[in-house]
Design a protein around this motif. Structure first.
Motif, short mmCIF file in Angstrom:
data_model
loop_
_atom_site.label_atom_id
_atom_site.label_comp_id
_atom_site.label_asym_id
_atom_site.label_seq_id
_atom_site.Cartn_x
_atom_site.Cartn_y
_atom_site.Cartn_z
N VAL A 183 12.91 -2.07 10.08
CA VAL A 183 12.17 -0.64 9.87
C VAL A 183 12.30 0.20 9.36
O VAL A 183 13.31 0.78 8.70
N GLN A 184 10.74 1.10 8.43
CA GLN A 184 11.45 2.28 8.00
C GLN A 184 10.74 3.52 7.76
O GLN A 184 9.71 3.29 8.66
N ASN A 185 11.79 4.03 7.94
CA ASN A 185 11.22 5.57 8.33
C ASN A 185 9.81 5.89 6.55
O ASN A 185 10.29 5.64 5.56
N TYR A 186 8.82 6.69 7.10
CA TYR A 186 8.03 6.81 5.50
C TYR A 186 6.93 7.73 6.06
O TYR A 186 7.12 8.92 6.99
N TRP A 187 7.16 8.79 4.94
CA TRP A 187 6.65 10.25 4.45
C TRP A 187 7.30 11.09 6.04
O TRP A 187 7.75 12.55 5.83
N LEU A 237 7.05 9.22 11.26
CA LEU A 237 6.28 7.64 11.12
C LEU A 237 7.28 6.01 10.52
O LEU A 237 7.64 6.49 9.78
N HIS A 238 7.47 5.15 11.37
CA HIS A 238 8.23 4.49 11.21
C HIS A 238 7.56 3.10 10.75
O HIS A 238 6.12 2.91 11.50
N ILE A 239 7.47 2.41 10.01
CA ILE A 239 7.18 1.13 9.88
C ILE A 239 7.52 0.02 9.55
O ILE A 239 9.00 -0.89 9.02
N LEU A 240 6.81 -1.03 10.17
CA LEU A 240 6.81 -2.83 9.55
C LEU A 240 6.72 -3.49 9.49
O LEU A 240 5.66 -3.86 9.63
N PRO A 241 7.47 -3.74 8.44
CA PRO A 241 6.83 -4.40 6.64
C PRO A 241 6.25 -6.72 7.91
O PRO A 241 7.32 -6.45 8.55
N ALA A 242 5.81 -7.03 7.16
CA ALA A 242 5.45 -8.01 7.62
C ALA A 242 7.00 -8.60 7.10
O ALA A 242 7.19 -9.91 7.50
N HIS A 292 1.39 -1.09 -0.20
CA HIS A 292 0.05 0.13 -0.14
C HIS A 292 0.93 1.49 -0.20
O HIS A 292 0.16 2.21 -0.80
N LEU A 293 1.63 1.33 0.67
CA LEU A 293 2.81 2.42 1.06
C LEU A 293 3.90 2.33 -0.12
O LEU A 293 4.97 3.55 -0.74
N GLY A 294 4.12 1.13 -1.06
CA GLY A 294 5.30 1.31 -2.16
C GLY A 294 6.14 1.29 -1.73
O GLY A 294 7.61 1.38 -2.16
N LEU A 295 7.08 0.21 -0.54
CA LEU A 295 7.57 0.63 0.32
C LEU A 295 8.31 -0.77 0.26
O LEU A 295 7.95 -1.85 -0.34
N GLU A 296 9.73 -1.48 -0.07
CA GLU A 296 10.55 -2.82 0.30
C GLU A 296 9.76 -3.89 1.21
O GLU A 296 9.80 -3.00 2.05
N GLY A 297 9.04 -4.58 0.56
CA GLY A 297 8.43 -5.16 1.93
C GLY A 297 8.99 -6.90 2.16
O GLY A 297 7.97 -7.60 2.19
#
Length: 186
Positions: free
Chosen positions: A58-62, A66-71, A35-40
């Motif tokens: 963990v990736q920074n987004y926007w 805001l940090h994202i931990l993909p599955a 959904h966010l266009g991140l490496e997953g």
């Protein structure tokens, strides 16, 4: 709508200055990175299986907060990994580093992962949608949450029918008919 809701809540909190970690814990059907266009390809599954550490995935987004931990890749033993002490400890540690940790889980109709996280967090926000979840299924989920003593802290109902709102309050009537006006006979 659960993933979109999770992403939007995380973004709104981060935009307000909060430090937010959004965890894609739907290991059966991961979608946050997409959904966010991140490496997953690497993520939570790798952390829980001991292959990587959270700082590796963990990736920074926007926003800087805001940090994202993909599955990561889909593991065969998703339920075991998500219910593990490693997951619980990781969430506890994340709560010391972030103001909010939002965990997007598999639907409760698919697994009880949300119940496990709801126990740890002392509640959950239930996201459902008109035409997506049937009343019978929602009632069974509600009973499961009650039995597990997991309170519903909030309820988000997507795809509501605007014809079934009360003109003064904009509350959606879940049941088939809105409350009937009482008639007064003279």
């Amino acid at each position: 709508g659960k993933t979109t809701t999770s992403i939007n809540v995380a973004a709104a909190l981060a935009e307000d200055g909060a430090r937010v970690l959004l965890v894609d814990a739907d290991l059966r059907h991961p979608s946050v990175a997409h959904h966010l266009g991140l490496e997953g390809s690497a993520g939570l599954a790798h952390v829980l299986s001991g292959q990587m550490s959270p700082k590796d995935v963990v990736q920074n987004y926007w926003k800087p907060t805001l940090h994202i931990l993909p599955a990561g890749k889909r593991p065969a033993n998703a339920g075991v990994l998500l219910g593990s002490d490693t997951m619980r400890i990781m969430v506890e540690q994340a709560l010391t580093q972030y103001d909010y940790v939002i965990i997007d889980t598999a639907p409760l109709s698919v697994s009880n992962d949300g119940i496990v996280f709801g126990r740890w967090a002392k509640g959950l926000v239930l996201v459902t949608g008109r035409g997506v979840c049937e009343k019978k299924e929602l009632k069974e989920i509600s009973e499961s949450l009650h039995t597990a003593k997991v309170p519903v802290l909030g309820f988000i109902f997507n795809y509501a029918d605007s014809k079934k709102t009360h003109s003064k309050s904009n509350y959606y009537y879940y049941y088939e008919d809105a409350p009937r006006k009482k008639s007064h006979k003279k």
